[in-house]
Design an enzyme around this catalytic site. Sequence first.
Site: not given
Length: 316
Positions: A17, A96, A132, A156, A178
């Site tokens: 990450d 993203e 993303k 996400t 998450f």
Amino acid sequence: MTTRLDALKRHSLVVADTGDLDAIRRYQPQDATTNPSLLLKAFDLPGYQALIDEELAAVKAEGGDLQAQVERAVDRLAVAKGSEIAKRVPGRVSTEVAARLSFDREASFRKAHELTELYGKRGIGRDRILIKLASTWEGIRAAERLEREGINCNLTLLLSEAQAQACFDAGVFLISPFVGRVTDWYKKETGKEYAPDEDPGVQFVRSVCERAGRGGFDTVVMGASFRTTAQVLALAGCHRLTISPALLEELAAEKGEVEKQVEFPPAEERPVPLTEPEFRWGHNQDAMANDKLAEGIRRFAEDQAQLERRIAQRLG
């Protein structure tokens, strides 16, 4: 004796990450995932200044007004960074779509194609990237269309069962439920500290894995947003785990075995796909998910805006 990190890799694919190339070299993850916050951090690192200068010079040479140049520069920098990462991981790089497009399915769809084309110009094929998108209804619908066209997606900011089910229904390639942000909310609300098996974030991701298995869905489940190594180890067996460099370092420094904690049950009857009203109502009923999704989109948008201001200063 093996390290915890190596032992963890026997149960789950490890994803970095981070956009830090040194960390990626050091911990040898399968994939890497980035976002505007990580790109903003990289903007100040000495090792990326030559790449930034090169991309901004190319943008200026293409012409156009400053705002158009800034928008192109953000995409070019994200793809340039992602391309460098792709050289160092055997798997995929997530890139993203801007958070401000989270509620615009058509704009998200177009931006995904633009990013994919930029990667293609650098020789990075669709099989090496994930687009993303935020797990809003609009983001999920854009992803469904992209998946049909062979552009795989990573959904996400996934914080509710409704989001997970809608992603499964849409056939998205990968979701990132998450952990840490879920736990953060409950700790603030209750004032409690949680053991790993009682951790609300860990329990949420385990429930998503169970839902994936029982529905017979092919979507990859990747636990994300970890605060501690205990949370990471409590999800050993999840398909993938995306982990920050700080936690990767802790896992690499500790010796010991890791037991599998997550099992995907055998498939049963697949549920009827959620309608839009069912999705919105289900998500609405989860106060934590509502709060943290909105907060996450705002924070990513703020970091994107800050990055754009920095780029505008450099272009000017």
